[in-house]
Design a protein around this motif. Structure first.
Motif, PDB file in Angstrom:
ATOM      1  N   VAL A 255       0.832  -1.196   0.000  1.00  0.00           N
ATOM      2  CA  VAL A 255       0.000   0.000   0.000  1.00  0.00           C
ATOM      3  C   VAL A 255       0.873   1.256   0.000  1.00  0.00           C
ATOM      4  CG1 VAL A 255      -1.760   1.261   1.314  1.00  0.00           C
ATOM      5  CG2 VAL A 255      -1.909  -1.197   1.130  1.00  0.00           C
ATOM      6  N   LYS A 256       1.962   1.218   0.772  1.00  0.00           N
ATOM      7  CA  LYS A 256       2.854   2.384   0.818  1.00  0.00           C
ATOM      8  C   LYS A 256       3.503   2.637  -0.538  1.00  0.00           C
ATOM      9  CE  LYS A 256       4.044   2.340   5.713  1.00  0.00           C
ATOM     10  NZ  LYS A 256       5.146   2.254   6.680  1.00  0.00           N
ATOM     11  N   ALA A 257       3.948   1.556  -1.176  1.00  0.00           N
ATOM     12  CA  ALA A 257       4.591   1.698  -2.484  1.00  0.00           C
ATOM     13  C   ALA A 257       3.601   2.254  -3.498  1.00  0.00           C
ATOM     14  CB  ALA A 257       5.130   0.356  -2.962  1.00  0.00           C
ATOM     15  N   GLN A 258       2.367   1.755  -3.468  1.00  0.00           N
ATOM     16  CA  GLN A 258       1.353   2.230  -4.402  1.00  0.00           C
ATOM     17  C   GLN A 258       1.091   3.715  -4.204  1.00  0.00           C
ATOM     18  OE1 GLN A 258      -2.204  -0.168  -4.652  1.00  0.00           O
ATOM     19  NE2 GLN A 258      -3.360   1.475  -5.639  1.00  0.00           N
ATOM     20  N   LYS A 259       0.939   4.135  -2.960  1.00  0.00           N
ATOM     21  CA  LYS A 259       0.689   5.557  -2.678  1.00  0.00           C
ATOM     22  C   LYS A 259       1.868   6.426  -3.099  1.00  0.00           C
ATOM     23  CE  LYS A 259      -2.736   5.034   0.971  1.00  0.00           C
ATOM     24  NZ  LYS A 259      -3.868   5.401   0.174  1.00  0.00           N
ATOM     25  N   ALA A 260       3.079   5.939  -2.856  1.00  0.00           N
ATOM     26  CA  ALA A 260       4.271   6.696  -3.245  1.00  0.00           C
ATOM     27  C   ALA A 260       4.351   6.849  -4.764  1.00  0.00           C
ATOM     28  CB  ALA A 260       5.524   6.008  -2.711  1.00  0.00           C
ATOM     29  N   LEU A 261       4.025   5.785  -5.493  1.00  0.00           N
ATOM     30  CA  LEU A 261       4.059   5.861  -6.956  1.00  0.00           C
ATOM     31  C   LEU A 261       2.959   6.765  -7.493  1.00  0.00           C
ATOM     32  CD1 LEU A 261       4.916   2.142  -7.677  1.00  0.00           C
ATOM     33  CD2 LEU A 261       6.346   4.123  -8.239  1.00  0.00           C
ATOM     34  N   GLU A 262       1.785   6.697  -6.893  1.00  0.00           N
ATOM     35  CA  GLU A 262       0.694   7.591  -7.305  1.00  0.00           C
ATOM     36  C   GLU A 262       1.078   9.051  -7.066  1.00  0.00           C
ATOM     37  OE1 GLU A 262      -2.477   5.856  -5.011  1.00  0.00           O
ATOM     38  OE2 GLU A 262      -3.027   4.463  -6.628  1.00  0.00           O
ATOM     39  N   LYS A 263       1.739   9.313  -5.939  1.00  0.00           N
ATOM     40  CA  LYS A 263       2.203  10.666  -5.637  1.00  0.00           C
ATOM     41  C   LYS A 263       3.267  11.104  -6.643  1.00  0.00           C
ATOM     42  CE  LYS A 263       4.049  13.519  -1.924  1.00  0.00           C
ATOM     43  NZ  LYS A 263       4.504  13.569  -0.529  1.00  0.00           N
ATOM     44  N   SER A 264       4.160  10.190  -6.986  1.00  0.00           N
ATOM     45  CA  SER A 264       5.212  10.483  -7.956  1.00  0.00           C
ATOM     46  C   SER A 264       4.617  10.876  -9.311  1.00  0.00           C
ATOM     47  CB  SER A 264       6.127   9.270  -8.106  1.00  0.00           C
ATOM     48  OG  SER A 264       7.089   9.498  -9.102  1.00  0.00           O
ATOM     49  N   ILE A 265       3.558  10.174  -9.709  1.00  0.00           N
ATOM     50  CA  ILE A 265       2.897  10.500 -10.985  1.00  0.00           C
ATOM     51  C   ILE A 265       2.268  11.881 -10.932  1.00  0.00           C
ATOM     52  CG2 ILE A 265       0.938   9.875 -12.477  1.00  0.00           C
ATOM     53  CD1 ILE A 265       1.716   6.901 -11.907  1.00  0.00           C
TER      54      ILE A 265
ATOM     55  N   PRO B 178       7.972   8.136 -17.163  1.00  0.00           N
ATOM     56  CA  PRO B 178       7.446   6.821 -17.547  1.00  0.00           C
ATOM     57  C   PRO B 178       7.721   5.731 -16.516  1.00  0.00           C
ATOM     58  CG  PRO B 178       9.367   7.387 -18.881  1.00  0.00           C
ATOM     59  CD  PRO B 178       9.033   8.593 -18.061  1.00  0.00           C
ATOM     60  N   GLN B 179       8.799   5.873 -15.752  1.00  0.00           N
ATOM     61  CA  GLN B 179       9.149   4.843 -14.772  1.00  0.00           C
ATOM     62  C   GLN B 179       8.093   4.715 -13.671  1.00  0.00           C
ATOM     63  OE1 GLN B 179      11.546   2.382 -14.333  1.00  0.00           O
ATOM     64  NE2 GLN B 179      11.751   2.794 -16.507  1.00  0.00           N
ATOM     65  N   SER B 180       7.505   5.820 -13.265  1.00  0.00           N
ATOM     66  CA  SER B 180       6.466   5.762 -12.229  1.00  0.00           C
ATOM     67  C   SER B 180       5.235   5.023 -12.747  1.00  0.00           C
ATOM     68  CB  SER B 180       6.084   7.169 -11.768  1.00  0.00           C
ATOM     69  OG  SER B 180       7.185   7.784 -11.122  1.00  0.00           O
ATOM     70  N   TYR B 181       4.856   5.293 -13.978  1.00  0.00           N
ATOM     71  CA  TYR B 181       3.719   4.587 -14.585  1.00  0.00           C
ATOM     72  C   TYR B 181       4.040   3.093 -14.719  1.00  0.00           C
ATOM     73  CZ  TYR B 181       1.625   9.072 -15.894  1.00  0.00           C
ATOM     74  OH  TYR B 181       1.055  10.324 -15.869  1.00  0.00           O
ATOM     75  N   TYR B 182       5.266   2.815 -15.153  1.00  0.00           N
ATOM     76  CA  TYR B 182       5.691   1.426 -15.315  1.00  0.00           C
ATOM     77  C   TYR B 182       5.648   0.686 -13.972  1.00  0.00           C
ATOM     78  CZ  TYR B 182       8.956  -2.469 -15.477  1.00  0.00           C
ATOM     79  OH  TYR B 182       9.528  -3.697 -15.320  1.00  0.00           O
ATOM     80  N   GLN B 183       6.268   1.265 -12.966  1.00  0.00           N
ATOM     81  CA  GLN B 183       6.347   0.602 -11.663  1.00  0.00           C
ATOM     82  C   GLN B 183       4.960   0.398 -11.049  1.00  0.00           C
ATOM     83  OE1 GLN B 183       8.912  -0.835 -10.269  1.00  0.00           O
ATOM     84  NE2 GLN B 183      10.421  -0.149 -11.750  1.00  0.00           N
TER      85      GLN B 183
ATOM     86  N   SER C 284       8.479  -2.105 -20.303  1.00  0.00           N
ATOM     87  CA  SER C 284       7.083  -1.633 -20.329  1.00  0.00           C
ATOM     88  C   SER C 284       6.271  -2.453 -21.325  1.00  0.00           C
ATOM     89  CB  SER C 284       7.015  -0.146 -20.701  1.00  0.00           C
ATOM     90  OG  SER C 284       7.566   0.649 -19.677  1.00  0.00           O
ATOM     91  N   HIS C 285       6.843  -2.715 -22.484  1.00  0.00           N
ATOM     92  CA  HIS C 285       6.159  -3.551 -23.473  1.00  0.00           C
ATOM     93  C   HIS C 285       5.954  -4.959 -22.928  1.00  0.00           C
ATOM     94  CE1 HIS C 285       6.236  -0.667 -26.770  1.00  0.00           C
ATOM     95  NE2 HIS C 285       7.475  -0.381 -26.422  1.00  0.00           N
ATOM     96  N   TYR C 286       6.977  -5.486 -22.275  1.00  0.00           N
ATOM     97  CA  TYR C 286       6.897  -6.825 -21.703  1.00  0.00           C
ATOM     98  C   TYR C 286       5.783  -6.902 -20.651  1.00  0.00           C
ATOM     99  CZ  TYR C 286       7.982 -10.700 -18.587  1.00  0.00           C
ATOM    100  OH  TYR C 286       7.881 -11.811 -17.793  1.00  0.00           O
ATOM    101  N   GLU C 287       5.772  -5.974 -19.719  1.00  0.00           N
ATOM    102  CA  GLU C 287       4.753  -6.000 -18.661  1.00  0.00           C
ATOM    103  C   GLU C 287       3.353  -5.836 -19.234  1.00  0.00           C
ATOM    104  OE1 GLU C 287       4.960  -6.890 -15.552  1.00  0.00           O
ATOM    105  OE2 GLU C 287       7.135  -7.067 -15.579  1.00  0.00           O
ATOM    106  N   LEU C 288       3.216  -4.974 -20.254  1.00  0.00           N
ATOM    107  CA  LEU C 288       1.912  -4.837 -20.902  1.00  0.00           C
ATOM    108  C   LEU C 288       1.547  -6.144 -21.587  1.00  0.00           C
ATOM    109  CD1 LEU C 288      -0.566  -3.201 -21.634  1.00  0.00           C
ATOM    110  CD2 LEU C 288       0.726  -2.216 -23.552  1.00  0.00           C
ATOM    111  N   GLY C 289       2.512  -6.803 -22.189  1.00  0.00           N
ATOM    112  CA  GLY C 289       2.267  -8.116 -22.788  1.00  0.00           C
ATOM    113  C   GLY C 289       1.775  -9.120 -21.765  1.00  0.00           C
ATOM    114  N   ILE C 290       2.348  -9.089 -20.572  1.00  0.00           N
ATOM    115  CA  ILE C 290       1.920  -9.985 -19.492  1.00  0.00           C
ATOM    116  C   ILE C 290       0.474  -9.688 -19.094  1.00  0.00           C
ATOM    117  CG2 ILE C 290       2.261 -10.540 -17.037  1.00  0.00           C
ATOM    118  CD1 ILE C 290       4.308 -11.890 -18.838  1.00  0.00           C
ATOM    119  N   VAL C 291       0.153  -8.417 -18.935  1.00  0.00           N
ATOM    120  CA  VAL C 291      -1.217  -8.026 -18.568  1.00  0.00           C
ATOM    121  C   VAL C 291      -2.199  -8.496 -19.634  1.00  0.00           C
ATOM    122  CG1 VAL C 291      -2.768  -6.043 -18.281  1.00  0.00           C
ATOM    123  CG2 VAL C 291      -0.563  -6.088 -17.088  1.00  0.00           C
ATOM    124  N   LEU C 292      -1.868  -8.258 -20.885  1.00  0.00           N
ATOM    125  CA  LEU C 292      -2.750  -8.662 -21.980  1.00  0.00           C
ATOM    126  C   LEU C 292      -2.882 -10.180 -22.054  1.00  0.00           C
ATOM    127  CD1 LEU C 292      -1.435  -6.078 -24.577  1.00  0.00           C
ATOM    128  CD2 LEU C 292      -3.718  -6.087 -23.526  1.00  0.00           C
TER     129      LEU C 292
END
Length: 131
Positions: free
Chosen positions: A1-11, A18-23, A54-62
């Motif tokens: 939860v802390k990591a998610q909030k920190a990344l949302e704040k970073s965005i 792009p790294q914040s969106y990726y992470q 980023s392409h790889y992770e999107l490929g995993i999600v898809l």
């Protein structure tokens, strides 16, 4: 939860990073929040098309969402950027197997699969090089 909030704040602070969106996309994917992860990873790619992960992770999600053709496209993009990346190769093999294209994946990635498995000779006949 802390990591998610920190990344949302970073965005919010730096929406062009792009790294914040990726992470954050990678994190949400691991939590099963695939729709949001897909959106975040797409944003990361729109900001930096040259980051193969980023392409790889999107490929995993898809792949998880059953969107096999789109998944394959993302793995292909990742492999164009980093053709020797074993994670990217494995991702492509996974999607080809899901598409019932095992023979194609085997032919295309046979040498890489052998290297990843740490051996130059498979004991299974259909995995051996034709002579």
């Amino acid at each position: 939860v802390k990591a998610q909030k920190a990344l949302e704040k970073s965005i919010k602070i730096n929406p062009k990073d792009p790294q914040s969106y990726y992470q954050l996309g990678k994190l949400l994917s691991s939590k099963g929040e695939l729709s949001r992860a897909q959106s975040l990873l797409s944003n990361a790619i729109s900001l930096d098309t040259t980051y193969g992960s980023s392409h790889y992770e999107l490929g995993i999600v898809l792949l998880k969402r059953g969107e096999l053709d789109s998944s394959k496209e993302e793995f292909q993009k990742a492999l164009k950027i980093e053709p020797e990346n074993s994670d990217f190769i494995i991702g492509m093999v996974q999607v080809l197997v899901e598409k019932n294209q095992f023979d194609q994946s085997l032919r295309r990635y046979e040498d890489e699969i052998r290297t990843l498995m740490g051996t130059r000779v498979f004991k299974t006949p259909h995995l051996q090089n034709p002579k």
